[in-house]
Design an enzyme around this catalytic site. Structure first.
Site, PDB file in Angstrom:
ATOM      1  N   HIS A  66      -5.038 -52.440  51.624  1.00  0.00           N
ATOM      2  CA  HIS A  66      -4.718 -52.161  50.175  1.00  0.00           C
ATOM      3  C   HIS A  66      -3.903 -52.906  49.396  1.00  0.00           C
ATOM      4  CE1 HIS A  66      -4.151 -49.484  47.120  1.00  0.00           C
ATOM      5  NE2 HIS A  66      -3.037 -48.653  47.497  1.00  0.00           N
ATOM      6  N   HIS A 113     -14.929 -55.769  45.137  1.00  0.00           N
ATOM      7  CA  HIS A 113     -14.023 -54.564  44.961  1.00  0.00           C
ATOM      8  C   HIS A 113     -15.036 -53.399  45.484  1.00  0.00           C
ATOM      9  CE1 HIS A 113     -11.862 -51.445  42.969  1.00  0.00           C
ATOM     10  NE2 HIS A 113     -10.811 -52.333  42.893  1.00  0.00           N
ATOM     11  N   ARG A 162      -8.022 -56.637  35.296  1.00  0.00           N
ATOM     12  CA  ARG A 162      -6.696 -57.104  35.753  1.00  0.00           C
ATOM     13  C   ARG A 162      -6.706 -58.741  35.870  1.00  0.00           C
ATOM     14  NH1 ARG A 162      -5.597 -53.108  40.099  1.00  0.00           N
ATOM     15  NH2 ARG A 162      -7.690 -53.788  40.751  1.00  0.00           N
ATOM     16  N   ASP A 176      -6.406 -59.510  42.753  1.00  0.00           N
ATOM     17  CA  ASP A 176      -5.761 -60.257  43.948  1.00  0.00           C
ATOM     18  C   ASP A 176      -5.880 -61.593  43.707  1.00  0.00           C
ATOM     19  OD1 ASP A 176      -4.273 -57.975  44.713  1.00  0.00           O
ATOM     20  OD2 ASP A 176      -6.337 -57.260  45.813  1.00  0.00           O
ATOM     21  N   ARG A 230       3.265 -49.486  41.049  1.00  0.00           N
ATOM     22  CA  ARG A 230       2.223 -48.286  41.025  1.00  0.00           C
ATOM     23  C   ARG A 230       3.008 -46.757  40.932  1.00  0.00           C
ATOM     24  NH1 ARG A 230      -2.824 -47.995  43.236  1.00  0.00           N
ATOM     25  NH2 ARG A 230      -2.944 -49.828  41.879  1.00  0.00           N
ATOM     26  N   ARG A 240      -6.948 -29.192  51.190  1.00  0.00           N
ATOM     27  CA  ARG A 240      -7.322 -28.989  52.586  1.00  0.00           C
ATOM     28  C   ARG A 240      -8.883 -28.925  52.731  1.00  0.00           C
ATOM     29  NH1 ARG A 240      -8.726 -28.522  57.253  1.00  0.00           N
ATOM     30  NH2 ARG A 240      -7.574 -27.220  58.877  1.00  0.00           N
TER      31      ARG A 240
END
EC number: 2.3.3.1
Length: 466
Positions: free
Chosen positions: A301, A347, A356, A402, A428, A448
């Site tokens: 991540h 990605h 970005r 990145d 973030r 749940r």
């Protein structure tokens, strides 16, 4: 109203719902974010309630066996208000693309990059803020920034071999002592007030994060020197770079851009989903966000930009700094043929160049066009996608965020790669905490989902096919 209608036409139908919401409340000129939320939330609660009453049984999608074994990729299972990731367009913050945010969000005096405070306002309200509203937010965060003494003591006593992300997560968890929500919940507050206390905690945490992050940096890399004091006249990013001991105005501009574009990326990524999941248990803001940071610390991540820099450095070491396109192609093919990937390319969702990446490239072209590492990144951008297309394995051969961010940080002297994910974490917070406020405002229940064993799934499939 006429101006907003014209803007809706300019930005297109995909943004129109966001702009209609803004138009509906255009008269709300308050600079107090909580006051504006108090007006927005009842209307949105009513809208969602009506929508669920009318369409609650509507089928949204199908779930396949591959989705269950494949990390739930493509499975529609979350409501996340602040941003939407389109495979072909990239991220949209409340309907606005990154170029639109760069153009429309307020900027610091003399600056060219958007202020992250403005993006937070947009994520929370769906409205483009005024300069006065952004200034109010900067000052409000400055007022809330001081760290309690036990957190300072804790940070000062961490061993230097403890990873910066471990320190960040631990410090955020320790800030839980300051939680307004936790105290009020223990006293039996009405659930209709949950969002107000979560809002206060989110504002406090965002205000304190630069201080925590800067203290970690100074302790590890600047011999424990003081981070100094918050200046209420400066914006959030400027105070952060000052505390980090970086005074170059261009670096502050880079940080404004960095903190803006890394803030949010749909609700299904690990950090956003973790915050949403833990928050659904009514864990307070600090516990929810600390959990998100533990997810962000994972190599799949938040560590990708480090892997890019390591790969670029190794590339330069093996083939030299001034490499021909032909040699670069050979190196890339050798990387792929050895079973490895080219870091920074591809990605999980996107099927185009990450916007970005594009805005960081524009920043580099303007401020550091002759930097050798940037020139290498630009050269790779020209070559790698074609090779990946030729190889035929990649669904997305284009660069992601990145592929560029680490190179920019290195240029301005921040060479401590282990720290980069901390910057990612500070950014973030803007997205996942904006959503956390809305999750409590809309009364989202405990998450749940139903799990199945492999044997159970096989029996289910057999029953369907038999």
């Amino acid at each position: 109203m006429a101006l907003l209608t014209a803007a809706a036409r300019l930005l297109g139908a995909k943004n129109s719902s966001c702009l209609v919401l803004a138009a509906r409340h255009a008269s709300a000129s308050s600079t107090n974010l909580k006051d504006i939320l108090s007006n927005l939330i009842p209307k949105e609660q009513a809208r969602v309630k009506t929508f669920r009453q009318q369409h609650g049984k509507t089928v949204v999608g199908q779930i396949t066996v591959d989705m269950m074994y494949g990390g739930m990729r493509g499975m529609k299972g979350l409501v996340y208000e602040t941003s939407v990731l389109d495979p072909d367009e990239g991220i949209r913050f409340r309907g606005y693309s990154i170029p639109e945010c760069q153009k429309l969000l307020p900027k610091a005096k003399g600056g060219e990059e958007p202020l992250p405070e403005g993006l937070f306002w947009l994520l929370v309200t769906g409205q483009m803020p005024t300069e006065e509203q952004v200034s109010w937010l900067s000052q409000e965060w400055a007022k809330r920034a001081a760290l309690p003494s036990h957190v300072v003591t804790m940070l000062d006593n961490f061993p230097t071999n403890l990873h910066p992300m471990s320190q960040l997560s631990a410090a955020i968890t320790a800030l839980n002592s300051e939680s307004n929500f936790a105290r009020a919940y223990a006293e039996g507050i009405n659930r209709t007030k949950y969002w107000e206390l979560i809002y206060e905690d989110c504002m406090d945490l965002i205000a304190k994060l630069p201080c925590v992050a800067a203290k970690i940096y100074r302790n590890l890399y600047r011999e424990g020197s003081s981070i100094g004091a918050i200046d209420s006249k400066l914006d959030w990013s400027h105070n952060f770079t000052n505390m980090l001991c970086y005074t170059e105005p261009q670096f502050t501009e880079l940080m404004r851009l960095y903190l803006t574009i890394h803030s949010d990326h749909d609700g299904g990524n690990v950090s956003a989903h973790t915050s949403h999941l833990v928050g659904s248990a009514l864990s307070d803001t600090y516990l929810s966000f600390a959990a998100a940071m533990n997810g962000l610390a994972g190599p799949l991540h938040g560590l990708a930009n480090q892997e890019v820099l390591v790969w670029l450095t190794q590339l330069q070491k093996e083939v030299g700094k001034d490499v021909s396109d032909e040699k670069l192609r050979d190196y890339i093919w050798n990387t792929l043929n050895s079973g490895r990937v080219v870091p920074g390319y591809g990605h999980a969702v996107l099927r185009k160049t990450d916007p970005r990446y594009s805005c960081q490239r524009e920043f580099a072209l303007k401020h550091l066009p002759k930097d050798p590492m940037f020139k290498l990144v630009a050269q790779l951008y020209k070559i790698v996608p074609n090779i990946l297309l030729e190889q035929g394995k990649a669904k997305n051969p284009w660069p992601n965020v990145d592929a560029h961010s680490g190179v920019l940080l290195q240029y301005y002297g921040m060479t401590e790669m282990n720290y980069y994910t901390v910057l990612f974490g500070v950014s973030r917070a803007l997205g996942v905490l904006a959503q956390l406020i809305w999750s409590r405002a809309l009364g989202f229940p405990l998450e749940r989902p139903k799990s199945m064993s492999t044997d159970g799934l096989m029996k289910f499939v057999d029953s369907k096919s038999g």
